[in-house]
Design an enzyme around this catalytic site. Structure first.
Site, mmCIF file in Angstrom:
data_model
loop_
_atom_site.group_PDB
_atom_site.id
_atom_site.type_symbol
_atom_site.label_atom_id
_atom_site.label_comp_id
_atom_site.label_asym_id
_atom_site.label_seq_id
_atom_site.Cartn_x
_atom_site.Cartn_y
_atom_site.Cartn_z
ATOM 1 N N HIS A 69 49.539 46.251 20.006
ATOM 2 C CA HIS A 69 49.660 45.235 21.047
ATOM 3 C C HIS A 69 48.835 45.660 22.215
ATOM 4 C CE1 HIS A 69 51.133 42.733 24.502
ATOM 5 N NE2 HIS A 69 51.513 43.921 25.272
ATOM 6 N N ASP A 98 17.758 36.048 31.323
ATOM 7 C CA ASP A 98 18.345 36.379 30.147
ATOM 8 C C ASP A 98 18.915 37.741 30.347
ATOM 9 O OD1 ASP A 98 19.922 36.983 27.574
ATOM 10 O OD2 ASP A 98 19.041 35.265 26.864
ATOM 11 N N TRP A 134 49.365 53.246 22.448
ATOM 12 C CA TRP A 134 47.845 52.949 22.647
ATOM 13 C C TRP A 134 47.348 54.184 23.389
ATOM 14 C CZ3 TRP A 134 44.079 52.524 26.607
ATOM 15 C CH2 TRP A 134 44.771 52.738 27.965
ATOM 16 N N SER A 162 30.141 49.333 21.321
ATOM 17 C CA SER A 162 29.923 48.147 21.802
ATOM 18 C C SER A 162 30.131 47.995 23.389
ATOM 19 C CB SER A 162 31.004 47.366 21.254
ATOM 20 O OG SER A 162 30.849 45.653 21.888
ATOM 21 N N SER A 163 31.212 48.812 23.974
ATOM 22 C CA SER A 163 31.142 48.382 25.337
ATOM 23 C C SER A 163 29.946 49.263 26.083
ATOM 24 C CB SER A 163 32.507 49.299 25.866
ATOM 25 O OG SER A 163 33.675 48.646 25.596
ATOM 26 N N HIS A 246 42.253 56.720 33.230
ATOM 27 C CA HIS A 246 42.316 56.190 34.476
ATOM 28 C C HIS A 246 41.170 55.299 35.161
ATOM 29 C CE1 HIS A 246 44.391 55.149 37.884
ATOM 30 N NE2 HIS A 246 43.080 54.880 38.593
ATOM 31 N N GLU A 248 39.497 53.600 33.074
ATOM 32 C CA GLU A 248 39.384 52.683 32.287
ATOM 33 C C GLU A 248 40.230 51.374 32.856
ATOM 34 O OE1 GLU A 248 38.486 51.150 29.484
ATOM 35 O OE2 GLU A 248 40.087 49.596 29.189
ATOM 36 N N TYR A 250 40.475 50.868 35.967
ATOM 37 C CA TYR A 250 39.702 50.267 36.927
ATOM 38 C C TYR A 250 38.501 49.393 36.346
ATOM 39 C CZ TYR A 250 42.582 52.628 40.286
ATOM 40 O OH TYR A 250 43.627 52.824 41.045
ATOM 41 N N SER A 261 36.561 37.399 44.195
ATOM 42 C CA SER A 261 35.892 37.213 45.525
ATOM 43 C C SER A 261 34.971 36.245 45.383
ATOM 44 C CB SER A 261 35.222 38.451 45.428
ATOM 45 O OG SER A 261 36.023 39.665 45.447
ATOM 46 N N HIS A 295 47.899 61.503 37.491
ATOM 47 C CA HIS A 295 49.137 61.022 37.842
ATOM 48 C C HIS A 295 49.808 60.300 36.558
ATOM 49 C CE1 HIS A 295 46.595 57.465 38.899
ATOM 50 N NE2 HIS A 295 47.082 57.309 37.787
ATOM 51 N N HIS A 296 49.230 60.254 35.497
ATOM 52 C CA HIS A 296 50.006 59.872 34.292
ATOM 53 C C HIS A 296 50.529 60.955 33.502
ATOM 54 C CE1 HIS A 296 47.764 56.063 34.359
ATOM 55 N NE2 HIS A 296 46.691 56.805 34.826
ATOM 56 N N THR A 321 41.869 49.882 48.210
ATOM 57 C CA THR A 321 42.351 48.607 47.651
ATOM 58 C C THR A 321 42.958 47.820 48.638
ATOM 59 O OG1 THR A 321 42.864 50.235 45.843
ATOM 60 C CG2 THR A 321 43.909 47.864 45.595
ATOM 61 N N LYS A 324 40.499 45.662 50.506
ATOM 62 C CA LYS A 324 40.256 44.311 49.659
ATOM 63 C C LYS A 324 41.169 43.041 49.655
ATOM 64 C CE LYS A 324 37.812 44.768 45.778
ATOM 65 N NZ LYS A 324 36.102 45.054 46.179
ATOM 66 N N ARG A 425 60.585 53.575 28.062
ATOM 67 C CA ARG A 425 59.743 52.804 27.540
ATOM 68 C C ARG A 425 59.719 52.974 26.099
ATOM 69 N NH1 ARG A 425 54.733 54.626 30.062
ATOM 70 N NH2 ARG A 425 53.893 53.021 28.957
#
Lengths: 507, 375, 187
Positions: A69, A98, A134, A162-163, A246, A248, A250, A261, A295-296, A321, A324, A425
Site C-alpha cells: 500500500h 513541448d 515501505w 524514471s523520476s 524527508h 521525498e 516535500y 496556488s 526526526h523520523h 509553511t 504559505k 502502528r
C-alpha cells in the site's frame, strides 16, 4: 523538423509518443490505476482492522498489504500523478511547444508499468511480497527478508530512474524554454514549485538508489553496511533512507502547493497574495528539508545534542509553511469567492494540511500525503475542461468532494486518538480499548474508497459525455497561458512562442 | 418538515452521536502516565496542543469568514491587493518567536529523559522475534533472566473464544520492578530492530541488534503498566506485548529471590525422571505459549510446518530435539534451546510426539535434552 | 561554469545527470565513511574503536571511582556460552585494568564468532580505551571447547565528571558462514 501532423492512430501512438500531452495523459491514467490498486490494499488493511481479532488475513500477509500500500501509493500513485500534471501543464504555462527532451519523456513513463508489474508480482512469489514496511529498515529488509526483496530493489531502481529522468526534463524545460519575456518571477507558481521539486528529486532519488544498492550488496555480495557482525550498523540504513525520505515528502507536497496556488486565486477572482514570498518560502522549505531527516528516528538512541538539533530544525520548517498558509487565506480575503469543485478540493486541502501541520508540530512528522491527494483531485477538476474540451458535472463533483472529505476525516481523525492512547502502528490486531475508533476509521475508509470510484465515474462520464465547452478560458478568475489556447488544447500548442506582457502570465 | 430536512437531520445526528458516544467511552488524549517525566512530557504536549488550537481557530476563523462574506454570490467586488512586505515579515517573525517559546520547555524535558545516572537496578531488555527477554543484572553475575511471551490464546485471537480483558496486552512472565527506585533499561535486540514502549511510563526506546540503548524510569505508584513493541519486526510484531508490575520493595525482593530459586530448581528438575501425564500437561502449556502461533492450535501448521503427522514428530527423537533446540537456519523457526528450560523442552517435545494423533508413545526426559545439548 | 554542450537543453540535462551520479556516489563515498568517522570520533551510538589504544598518559586519578559493568548477549541465539568472568569492576581513570570473558562452543562443529562492543552512555565511548580486546579479531573455537578472552582497558582521565557508571556490552555474532564464504571467494 518536418510538418506536424495530428496524433498517430492506434496502439503505436501511445507506445511511441513524444508529445507532452499524450505522456501527461498516460501518467495520469497510470497513477489513477495505481491509486485504485493501492486503495484496494488499504481496503484489506481496514477490513482486517474493522474489529479486534484476526478475521480475514494472516499477520504476515497483512504486513505485505501495508508495505505494498505504501510503496504503490507513494511511488505509483501520487508521484506519477504530479509528474503527469507537470507534463501536461508546464509547457503550456511557460509558452513552450513541448518538454525539453521528448524522447526521454517517453522512456520516463514507459519504464513505470513494467516496474510496478514486477512489484505487484512479488505477491505471488515464494515467501510472499515484501513485508517490511515501505520504509524497509534493515536488517528486517536484508538478513530477514523474503526472496522477493531482490525484485523490490530492482523495481525501486527503475522507478528512481524514471523520476530522475522526469525531473531532468522538467528542469531543462523550465530553464531553457520559457517564452521570451517570461522571467522566472513571472512564471506561474505551479511551475516554480515543480522546478524546486525537480531539483530535490535529482538530489535525493540517487540517495534512495544508494540505500537499496547497499541492501543488495549486503544480501547478495557479503558486505556488512547494515550488519553489526561485520562492523556495520542498522541505524546507518535509517540515516540514508530518511536523508532521502524527508525530502521525498516535500517532493510530494510542493507540486500540490503549486496547484492550490493556481486554483485559489482563480476562484477568489483575486491575484495570489505575496507571489515573491511564496517562491522564497517554497525554496526555504526545500533547503530546510535536507537537515531534518532524523526526526523520523527520535527513539533510535541518538545523542541528545543530535535530537535537539533535529527538533529545532523541524520546528523551523513550520515558519515558511505557515507563511504559505497565511498567503493562501489572504488571497481569499476580500475576494469574490465561488465554490466550484476545484475550489472545494483546495479548501479541503487547506483544512487537512493545516491540521496535519499542527499535528506535525506536535509530532514532527510531515503532513504531506493527505493534502496532496486533495490537491491533485482539485487539479483534475480544474483542468479537465482544458484537456478534454468537456465540462464535468458540478453536482457530481460536489458529491464527490463531500463524500470524500467526510469519509477521509472519519477514516483518519480517530487514528489521532488511538495513537495518543497507545496503539502502535503497523499491527494487524489491537487490544480492546482501541476497537471503537478502529471500527469508525474502517467505515470512513470504506466511504473514502467508494468516493474514489465516484471520482473515476465522474472522469469517465466527463470524457465520454460531458457538455462541450465553447471558450478557451472556462473559469472567469483564471490566469495563465494555458487559458489562452482552445479547449481541448490542440495536440501542439505554442509552436510559435506567445508574447508575454507585463500584466499577463502568472496568477 | 420535508424529506431533505429529515435526511439532513439524520446525517448530522449520526455524524455527531457516533463520535460523541465513542469519545465518551474511549481515550482521545495522551495518557498523563504515572511518572514525573511522563507528566512533564504530557504537559509539553498539552502546551503545544493549546498553542496550535488557538492558532488553528484563528486561521480557520479568517478562512470561514471569507467563505461566508466574501462570496461572489453576495455581489461583492473582489479587491486586487496582492502584496505586503510588512505583513509577510510580521507573520514570519511571530511564529518564529512562538517556536522559540515552545523549544525551551521541550529542551529541558528532553534532557531529563536522557539522564540515566544513579540507577539502582539495571535490566537488560532484548527484543526477539516475537517476545521480550528481561535480564536483571547482578553484581555477582548471578543474573535472573526470563522470556516474556504473549499470554493471549490463539483461540481468542482467531475468534473461537471470547476476548479477555487485556487482550493482546498480557504476558506469561511480566517485568517486576520496585516503586520509587530508578531503574535503568539497557535495550538491545536479538535479530531485527524492535522498540520497547510503555506509554504510562513514557518510555520508548529502539532495540537495535548489536548495540545497546539506554532508558530509565522511576515509578511512584504501584500498578500494572502495559505496552507493545513499536517497530515493525516481522509477522508477529503486534503480538509481543510488555507488562511491567511496579510493586513494593519487599514484594520485589521476594519475587527476585523466588526467581533465583526457580533457576536452581530448574537445574535440579532437569536431573529427575518425569511421568508421562506430567510431561504432557506442561508440554501442552508450553506448546500453546510458544508454538501454537506458528504451528497451529491443533498442530495443523500455518506459518510453520504442521506437527500433526509430520516426519520430524514421528521420526527420530534426536532429529526432533535438534530442530527444537537449534532451530532451522534461514527460517522463522528459532533456536528454543536458549529460551526454554530443559524441563519445558522435554515436555513440549514429548507433547508434540504424542498429541494431534501422533501417538508415538515416546517420552523425552530433561536429561535427554541436557545430553543432546552437550553433543 | 563550463558548458557540456552547445545545445542549452542538452547542456542542462548533462549537468543534471552528473549531479545524480554524484549524489549516488555521495552515499557510498561520503555518507558511509562520514557516519563511521563521526561515530568513532564522537563515540556516537556507543561504538568504540576497533584498534588497540596506545596509552599516552598513565597518571591515575584516584579521586574518582568509576563502575564498569560488563554485559553479554548472543545474537540470533548463536549457541555459544558467553559471559564475563566478573560483571562489575570499580576502576580509577588512567589506570590500566584487565579482565577476561569466557566463551564456550558446546556444539560439535568448529565455529567462528565476532564480538561487537557497545558502550552506554554512548558519550562515554570516546573515553573508554581498549588496549587489548578480543573484539578486535574474530574468535575461532573448535567443537566442544572453551576459551578465556582478554580485555584490557583504560578509562580516560577526561571522562566527564557526571558519568559514574559505564556499561560495556558485547554482542556475539556467529560469523562462521561469512568466513567460509570469504575462503571460497579467495580460492
Amino acid at each position: 523538423m518536418g510538418a506536424h501532423h495530428g496524433p498517430a492512430k492506434g496502439m503505436s501512438r501511445w507506445l511511441l509518443t513524444t508529445n507532452h500531452k499524450d505522456i501527461g495523459t498516460m501518467y495520469l491514467w497510470f497513477s489513477f490505476a495505481m491509486f485504485i490498486l493501492g486503495g484496494a490494499f488499504a481496503m484489506v488493511i481496514r477490513a482486517e482492522l474493522f474489529q479486534p481479532g484476526m478475521q480475514l488475513v494472516e499477520p504476515g500477509f497483512f504486513n505485505q498489504m501495508t508495505t505494498l500500500h505504501g510503496l504503490v501509493m507513494v511511488f505509483g500513485a501520487i508521484m506519477p500523478s504530479f509528474v503527469g500534471l507537470a507534463n501536461w501543464m508546464i509547457p503550456m504555462m511557460i509558452g513552450a511547444p513541448d518538454m525539453a527532451l521528448p524522447r526521454m519523456n517517453n522512456w520516463s513513463f514507459w519504464i513505470l508499468p513494467p516496474s510496478f508489474l514486477m512489484l505487484a508480482s512479488t505477491l505471488f512469489m515464494e515467501g510472499g511480497a515484501p513485508a517490511f514496511g515501505w520504509t524497509f529498515y534493515a536488517p528486517l529488509s536484508t538478513t530477514y527478508a523474503p526472496p522477493s526483496v531482490t525484485f523490490f530493489i530492482f523495481a525501486i531502481h527503475i522507478l528512481g530512474v524514471s523520476s530522475i529522468m522526469g525531473s531532468i526534463n522538467i528542469i531543462a524545460t523550465v530553464m531553457n524554454m520559457r517564452a521570451p519575456g517570461m522571467s522566472y518571477m513571472k512564471m506561474p507558481l505551479f511551475v516554480w514549485t515543480w522546478l524546486i521539486t525537480a531539483f530535490l528529486l535529482v538530489a535525493v532519488m540517487p540517495v534512495l538508489a544508494g540505500a537499496v544498492t547497499m541492501m543488495l550488496m549486503d544480501i547478495h555480495f557479503g558486505t556488512s553496511f547494515f550488519s553489526a557482525a561485520g562492523g556495520g550498523d542498522p541505524v546507518l540504513f535509517q540515516h540514508v533512507f530518511w536523508f532521502f525520505g524527508h525530502p521525498e515528502v516535500y517532493i510530494i507536497i510542493l507540486p500540490a502547493f503549486g496547484v492550490v496556488s493556481q486554483i485559489i486565486p482563480a476562484f477568489s477572482r483575486k491575484p495570489l497574495f505575496g507571489y515573491a514570498s511564496m517562491v522564497y518560502a517554497t525554496a526555504s522549505i526545500a533547503l530546510l528539508s535536507f537537515i531534518v531527516w532524523a526526526h523520523h528516528m527520535y527513539t533510535v538512541g541518538m545523542p541528545v545534542a543530535g535530537e535537539l538539533f533535529f527538533m529545532y530544525a523541524t520546528m523551523l520548517i513550520a515558519v515558511p509553511t505557515g507563511v504559505k498558509v497565511f498567503n493562501w487565506i489572504t488571497t481569499m480575503w476580500r475576494g469574490a469567492l465561488s465554490f466550484e469543485t476545484p475550489m472545494l478540493f483546495c479548501l479541503g486541502f487547506l483544512v487537512l494540511f493545516t491540521l496535519g501541520g499542527f499535528t506535525g508540530l506536535m509530532l514532527s512528522i510531515a503532513p504531506a500525503v493527505a493534502g496532496a491527494v486533495f490537491s491533485m483531485t482539485a487539479a483534475v477538476y480544474y483542468w479537465i475542461p482544458k484537456w478534454t474540451g468537456r465540462m464535468y458535472s458540478e453536482s457530481m463533483g460536489r458529491i464527490h468532494f463531500w463524500v470524500s472529505f467526510i469519509g477521509f476525516n472519519i477514516a483518519f481523525f480517530p487514528q489521532h486518538f488511538v495513537g495518543l492512547a497507545g496503539m502502535p502502528r503497523r499491527i494487524p490486531d489491537y487490544s480492546l480499548q482501541f476497537a471503537d475508533f478502529n471500527m469508525m476509521s474502517s467505515i470512513g475508509a470504506f466511504i473514502y474508497g467508494a468516493s474514489q470510484l465516484l471520482f473515476l465515474y465522474n472522469v469517465i462520464v466527463t470524457i465520454v459525455a460531458g457538455e462541450k465547452v465553447g471558450e478557451d478560458k472556462i473559469w472567469d478568475g483564471a490566469e495563465g497561458l494555458e487559458w489562452t489556447v482552445p479547449c481541448p488544447a490542440p495536440y501542439h500548442t505554442f509552436e510559435v512562442p506567445p508574447k508575454i506582457d507585463a500584466v499577463s502570465a502568472h496568477a | 418538515m420535508n424529506f431533505k430536512t429529515v435526511a439532513k437531520a439524520c446525517v448530522v445526528s449520526l455524524l455527531v452521536s457516533g463520535p460523541t458516544w465513542a469519545l465518551a467511552q474511549n481515550q482521545i488524549n495522551m495518557a498523563k502516565g504515572v511518572t514525573e517525566v511522563g507528566a512533564q512530557i504530557y504537559g509539553l504536549h498539552m502546551l503545544i496542543f493549546w498553542i496550535c488550537a488557538v492558532i488553528g481557530v484563528a486561521v480557520f476563523a479568517v478562512m470561514f469568514y471569507s467563505i461566508i462574506y466574501h462570496r461572489k454570490s453576495r455581489g461583492v467586488t473582489p479587491a486586487q491587493f496582492h502584496d505586503s512586505t510588512q505583513v509577510e515579515i510580521i507573520w514570519t517573525i511571530i511564529p518564529f518567536l512562538i517556536l522559540i517559546g515552545m523549544a525551551v520547555p521541550a529542551t529541558s524535558t528532553l534532557l531529563e529523559v536522557y539522564n540515566t545516572d544513579d540507577a539502582e537496578i539495571d535490566i537488560l531488555i532484548t527484543g526477539y522475534q516475537w517476545k521480550w527477554k528481561y535480564e536483571y543484572l547482578d553484581e555477582q553475575g548471578d543474573n535472573v533472566a526470563f522470556f516474556s511471551n504473549l499470554a493471549t490464546s490463539q483461540e481468542e485471537i482467531y475468534n473461537t473464544d471470547a476476548k479477555g480483558a487485556n487482550y493482546l496486552l498480557s504476558v506469561d512472565e511480566p517485568m517486576v520492578i520496585p516503586v520509587d527506585t530508578k531503574v535503568r533499561f539497557l535495550v538491545t535486540a536479538n535479530d531485527v530492530i524492535h522498540s520497547w514502549w510503555v506509554p504510562e511510563l513514557a518510555v520508548k526506546r529502539d532495540a537495535i541488534p548489536g548495540f545497546i540503548n539506554e532508558a530509565w524510569t522511576k515509578v511512584p505508584t504501584e500498578g500494572v503498566y502495559r505496552g507493545q513493541c513499536t517497530e515493525l519486526c516481522g509477522a508477529y510484531h503486534g503480538f509481543m506485548p510488555i507488562e511491567v508490575h511496579a510493586v513494593s520493595r519487599e514484594e520485589y525482593d521476594a519475587w527476585l529471590a523466588a526467581k533465583r530459586s526457580e533457576k536452581v530448581a530448574q537445574t535440579a528438575a532437569a536431573q529427575q525422571a518425569l511421568g508421562f501425564e506430567e510431561l504432557m500437561a506442561s508440554g501442552e502449556a508450553v506448546y500453546r505459549a510458544q508454538c501454537s502461533a506458528c504451528h497451529g492450535a491443533q498442530g495443523e501448521g500455518g506459518v510453520g510446518n504442521a506437527i500433526a503427522g509430520s516426519a520430524i514428530a514421528l521420526g527420530e527423537v534426536a532429529k526432533h530435539l535438534e530442530v527444537g533446540i537449534k532451530g532451522v537456519a534461514g527460517t522463522a523457526m528459532q533456536a528454543f534451546g536458549g529460551q526454554l528450560s530443559d524441563v519445558d523442552m522435554a515436555a513440549v517435545i514429548t507433547y508434540q510426539r504424542n498429541a494431534f494423533g501422533n501417538n508415538t508413545g515416546d517420552i523425552v526426559q530433561p536429561a535427554d535434552v541436557v545430553n543432546h545439548k552437550q553433543g | 561554469m563550463f558548458r557540456l554542450s552547445q545545445h542549452p537543453t542538452i547542456d542542462t540535462a548533462s549537468k543534471l545527470v552528473a549531479v545524480s551520479i554524484a549524489m549516488f556516489a555521495f552515499v557510498f563515498v561520503v555518507m558511509v565513511p562520514l557516519y563511521n568517522v563521526l561515530c568513532d570520533a564522537l563515540g556516537i551510538n556507543g561504538k568504540t574503536s576497533d584498534e588497540a589504544y596506545i596509552a599516552i598518559s598513565t597518571e591515575v586519578d584516584v579521586s574518582r571511582a568509576i563502575t564498569v559493568q560488563f554485559v553479554t548477549s548472543n545474537n540470533n541465539e548463536m549457541p555459544w556460552g558467553f559471559k564475563p568472568s566478573v560483571t562489575m569492576m570499580t576502576v580509577n581513570p588512567g589506570a590500566a585494568n584487565d579482565t577476561v570473558f569466557l566463551a564456550a562452543n558446546g556444539t560439535n562443529k568448529a565455529m567462528v564468532a565476532q564480538a561487537i562492543p557497545s558502550i552506554s552512555p554512548s558519550r562515554a565511548a570516546e573515553y573508554f580505551h581498549k588496549t587489548e580486546c578480543f573484539c578486535f579479531n574474530q574468535q575461532p573455537l573448535d567443537a566442544n571447547s572453551s576459551t578465556q578472552m582478554p580485555l584490557q582497558f583504560i578509562v580516560d582521565q577526561a571522562l566527564p565528571r557526571d558519568i559514574k557508571t559505564i556499561t560495556l556490552s558485547y554482542t556475539l555474532f556467529d560469523v562462521t558462514g561469512m568466513v567460509a564464504d570469504k575462503k571460497v571467494a579467495a580460492r
